[in-house]
Motif scaffolding. Structure first.
Motif, PDB file in Angstrom:
ATOM      1  N   ILE A  25      -6.757  25.496 -26.764  1.00 14.17           N
ATOM      2  CA  ILE A  25      -6.919  26.630 -27.667  1.00 14.17           C
ATOM      3  C   ILE A  25      -7.751  27.721 -27.001  1.00 14.17           C
ATOM      4  O   ILE A  25      -7.419  28.908 -27.070  1.00 14.17           O
ATOM      5  N   VAL A  26      -8.821  27.325 -26.326  1.00 17.45           N
ATOM      6  CA  VAL A  26      -9.670  28.302 -25.633  1.00 17.45           C
ATOM      7  C   VAL A  26      -8.879  28.986 -24.521  1.00 17.45           C
ATOM      8  O   VAL A  26      -8.992  30.207 -24.326  1.00 17.45           O
ATOM      9  N   GLU A  27      -8.056  28.237 -23.794  1.00 17.47           N
ATOM     10  CA  GLU A  27      -7.220  28.858 -22.746  1.00 17.47           C
ATOM     11  C   GLU A  27      -6.312  29.921 -23.346  1.00 17.47           C
ATOM     12  O   GLU A  27      -6.142  31.006 -22.779  1.00 17.47           O
ATOM     13  N   ARG A  28      -5.721  29.628 -24.485  1.00 18.08           N
ATOM     14  CA  ARG A  28      -4.853  30.613 -25.144  1.00 18.08           C
ATOM     15  C   ARG A  28      -5.670  31.814 -25.605  1.00 18.08           C
ATOM     16  O   ARG A  28      -5.246  32.958 -25.494  1.00 18.08           O
ATOM     17  N   ALA A  29      -6.869  31.552 -26.128  1.00 17.10           N
ATOM     18  CA  ALA A  29      -7.747  32.644 -26.561  1.00 17.10           C
ATOM     19  C   ALA A  29      -8.122  33.526 -25.369  1.00 17.10           C
ATOM     20  O   ALA A  29      -8.125  34.764 -25.473  1.00 17.10           O
ATOM     21  N   GLU A  30      -8.412  32.898 -24.242  1.00 15.97           N
ATOM     22  CA  GLU A  30      -8.729  33.663 -23.024  1.00 15.97           C
ATOM     23  C   GLU A  30      -7.542  34.517 -22.586  1.00 15.97           C
ATOM     24  O   GLU A  30      -7.712  35.658 -22.146  1.00 15.97           O
TER      25      GLU A  30
ATOM     26  N   HIS B  28      -9.625  34.823 -33.551  1.00 16.35           N
ATOM     27  CA  HIS B  28      -9.034  33.853 -34.491  1.00 16.35           C
ATOM     28  C   HIS B  28      -8.997  32.455 -33.876  1.00 16.35           C
ATOM     29  O   HIS B  28      -9.392  31.470 -34.516  1.00 16.35           O
ATOM     30  N   LEU B  29      -8.511  32.358 -32.651  1.00 19.82           N
ATOM     31  CA  LEU B  29      -8.391  31.042 -32.014  1.00 19.82           C
ATOM     32  C   LEU B  29      -9.751  30.444 -31.672  1.00 19.82           C
ATOM     33  O   LEU B  29     -10.001  29.262 -31.955  1.00 19.82           O
ATOM     34  N   ALA B  30     -10.619  31.239 -31.067  1.00 21.36           N
ATOM     35  CA  ALA B  30     -11.925  30.716 -30.654  1.00 21.36           C
ATOM     36  C   ALA B  30     -12.772  30.324 -31.865  1.00 21.36           C
ATOM     37  O   ALA B  30     -13.531  29.349 -31.803  1.00 21.36           O
ATOM     38  N   GLU B  31     -12.645  31.067 -32.966  1.00 25.68           N
ATOM     39  CA  GLU B  31     -13.385  30.688 -34.171  1.00 25.68           C
ATOM     40  C   GLU B  31     -12.935  29.331 -34.698  1.00 25.68           C
ATOM     41  O   GLU B  31     -13.753  28.563 -35.216  1.00 25.68           O
TER      42      GLU B  31
ATOM     43  N   ARG C 182     -17.371  29.855 -27.381  1.00 25.40           N
ATOM     44  CA  ARG C 182     -18.467  30.800 -27.620  1.00 25.40           C
ATOM     45  C   ARG C 182     -18.415  31.950 -26.613  1.00 25.40           C
ATOM     46  O   ARG C 182     -18.662  33.105 -26.970  1.00 25.40           O
ATOM     47  N   ALA C 183     -18.051  31.653 -25.380  1.00 29.67           N
ATOM     48  CA  ALA C 183     -17.943  32.710 -24.360  1.00 29.67           C
ATOM     49  C   ALA C 183     -16.811  33.675 -24.704  1.00 29.67           C
ATOM     50  O   ALA C 183     -16.952  34.903 -24.547  1.00 29.67           O
TER      51      ALA C 183
END
Length: 191
Positions: free
Chosen positions: A126-131, A144-147, A160-161
């Motif tokens: 999920i974080v990779e997609r958010a990045e 939305h994704l990182a939250e 958080r980053a």
């Protein structure tokens, strides 16, 4: 509309000086009358376009993106935003039930399922997609994704980053007092 009625009341007084409480005094009856007229017309324009869009079956997010003020009605967005006004008008008329999902009727919000979604997809994916969203100029998608990840694991460093960076990107583009204050607070939350 209450706001328009208030503006009309002040216009009818024909003041020579207007103290708004947010900026310095405005001087000159003609200037004040012209500014209040433009403000009144801008509010009416946003209201009428929002209602037209609602009646045409458009959703609130579409209208928030589509409705802008024509140049002759521009009043600045340093202390508010047209998109926020569109949403406020929408919510005022439509109420809390948007006819999108049965879940709107109940007391279980989508954030209560974040842990399930993060568990199924994996926080790092999920974080990779958010990045990726952040890298392609879509900070809201990234948030939305990182939250979702942070709701499931408040200490997840990668999420958080992303949240900090996305809020910094939004802050760099902001010219709005309230938006900037919120974004600054959120950057502090994720630092």
């Amino acid at each position: 509309l209450t706001t328009i009625a208030s503006i009309e009341r002040v216009r009818d007084l024909r003041p020579e000086v207007l103290i708004t409480g947010h900026f310095g005094p405005i001087h000159g009856a003609q200037r004040i009358h012209a500014e209040l007229t433009r403000l009144r017309d801008a509010i009416a324009y946003v209201h009428d376009r929002t209602v037209e869009g609602m009646n045409a079956g458009k959703d609130v997010h579409t209208l928030m993106r589509e409705i802008t003020l024509p140049a002759e009605l521009e009043v600045g967005q340093g202390y508010g935003k047209v998109a926020w006004d569109v949403r406020a008008i929408w919510e005022n008329y439509s109420g809390w039930f948007h006819h999108r999902s049965t879940t709107e009727l109940y007391d279980v919000g989508p954030e209560e399922l974040n842990a399930d979604l993060v568990d199924l997809a994996g926080p790092d994916r999920i974080v990779e997609r958010a990045e990726a969203h952040l890298a392609t100029g879509r900070p809201i998608h990234a948030i939305h994704l990182a939250e979702a990840v942070v709701h499931a694991d408040s200490g997840h460093a990668g999420a958080r980053a992303v949240l900090k960076a996305a809020h910094q990107n939004l802050l760099a583009a902001s010219t709005n007092f309230w938006e900037s204050a919120w974004l600054t607070k959120k950057i502090g939350d994720y630092s």
